[in-house]
Design a protein around this motif. Sequence first.
Motif, mmCIF file in Angstrom:
data_model
loop_
_atom_site.group_PDB
_atom_site.id
_atom_site.type_symbol
_atom_site.label_atom_id
_atom_site.label_comp_id
_atom_site.label_asym_id
_atom_site.label_seq_id
_atom_site.Cartn_x
_atom_site.Cartn_y
_atom_site.Cartn_z
ATOM 1 N N VAL A 128 57.155 40.281 56.072
ATOM 2 C CA VAL A 128 57.397 41.330 55.086
ATOM 3 C C VAL A 128 56.382 41.202 53.953
ATOM 4 N N SER A 129 56.133 42.324 53.273
ATOM 5 C CA SER A 129 55.233 42.381 52.126
ATOM 6 C C SER A 129 55.719 43.469 51.181
ATOM 7 N N GLU A 130 55.556 43.251 49.900
ATOM 8 C CA GLU A 130 56.010 44.246 48.934
ATOM 9 C C GLU A 130 55.122 45.484 48.928
ATOM 10 N N ASP A 131 53.797 45.309 49.085
ATOM 11 C CA ASP A 131 52.886 46.451 49.008
ATOM 12 C C ASP A 131 52.140 46.730 50.304
ATOM 13 N N GLY A 132 52.330 45.904 51.336
ATOM 14 C CA GLY A 132 51.661 46.114 52.602
ATOM 15 C C GLY A 132 50.219 45.661 52.633
ATOM 16 N N LEU A 133 49.710 45.180 51.522
ATOM 17 C CA LEU A 133 48.310 44.769 51.430
ATOM 18 C C LEU A 133 48.147 43.256 51.401
ATOM 19 N N LYS A 134 48.992 42.589 50.688
ATOM 20 C CA LYS A 134 48.869 41.139 50.511
ATOM 21 C C LYS A 134 50.268 40.536 50.434
ATOM 22 N N GLY A 135 50.278 39.213 50.366
ATOM 23 C CA GLY A 135 51.558 38.520 50.218
ATOM 24 C C GLY A 135 52.455 38.614 51.429
ATOM 25 N N TRP A 136 51.884 38.774 52.626
ATOM 26 C CA TRP A 136 52.720 38.821 53.828
ATOM 27 C C TRP A 136 53.350 37.445 54.055
ATOM 28 N N ARG A 137 54.653 37.422 54.287
ATOM 29 C CA ARG A 137 55.378 36.183 54.524
ATOM 30 C C ARG A 137 56.361 36.392 55.664
ATOM 31 N N ARG A 138 56.526 35.367 56.463
ATOM 32 C CA ARG A 138 57.457 35.455 57.578
ATOM 33 C C ARG A 138 58.886 35.587 57.065
#
Length: 390
Positions: free
Chosen positions: A309-319
């Motif tokens: 998941v990510s809050e903005d779809g650009l960065k910060g992707w976490r399982r």
Amino acid sequence: MRRAPRPPNPAHGTTTLTISTLNPPAMLPAALLPSPAGRLLAPAPLRCHSPTQQSSTAAARGLILRGAGSPVVKRVPDGGGWLLWHQSGARVALATSPDGLRWSAPVSPDPLLPSEDWWAFDTAAARPSDVLLISGPAASSRRFPSSAVYWLYYTGSTDGRFGSAFPEADVPALPGLAISQDGRNWARIEGDHHTGALLGVGEEGEEPRGWEARCIAAPKVVMHADGDLRMYYHSFDEMSRRHAIGLARSRDGIRWTKIGKVLEGGRAGSFDECGVRHGHVVRDRAAGRYVMVYDGVDADGKVSIGMAVSEDGLKGWRRSSEMPVLCPSEEGEGWDGAGVGSPYLVQMDGAYDWRLYYMGVGRNGEASIGMAYSEGQALQKFEKCDAVLM
């Protein structure tokens, strides 16, 4: 100046499109409806097994379409039915359904075949990756031809091994685009790469060559806003010797700029320690964040489906979990016993109800398409539904 697209070959199920005003389809296009002999059944309630329930159909649980892979599933607006573009051998095929469970035989002719142009990137195989339905306000945007309702992003290759369910890492592949008014007859749109692809890998001698030196595969496209399209794709990083998922951005859906990696393989011992690929991203209406389902490859080469998941779809992707959300069946002879992948996520009318369409591979190497279902706010685990075969 961008080159004009070369005339498509009619034998490939494509046609030249005239740019004109076209109202988006409210119902399933007549050209896609099955013949009377193959009329679909009326919709029926969805039935799922609980994880502990025993059933005589356990070996076929989830199975909805045999001999097919790489599902791309869309609901036509206003109750117009469901469309399923999928890989069939080296080509792209299409099936229809009233409920997303029971599917017709492939519509004839095949929507997209490998190219016969010697210089093209897709002469050996083409497999669907994503479809955008350009309708409503988006259809009237100056950025999109209003006559092109369907935008098919696909992966093409010059290597016949790309037709297998899980191609080897050294198989070349590049992303392409075709557009259509009816979802069946397509016109290829030539990208800026010299092969006609939308993006290319780093060529020998280029500095820097980048991590996408082998392929750019499985382009999944999210229209975040008018003039802001995001493509999630995977490649094989020769330095880490693992697949990773990258991101490119575009204003018009044709010219793309690479941004970089957004998700890599997990820690040692995890279900995806040897790489991640086939990332499909959806914006969660309820949570307001972005959800990605993807292939995870473990140390033994087994493929399961994970989620990030990510809050903005650009960065910060976490399982969202250190465990996969869908695993191969435990039955040795099961239709998806050798691996599950190529996930495609569909959010249903209920904010917390989701369907996960995926490709399963049996011990005999045959690829088929199945479906699993999730209810509730957790979105942590999917249950495979009863087999619904026609």
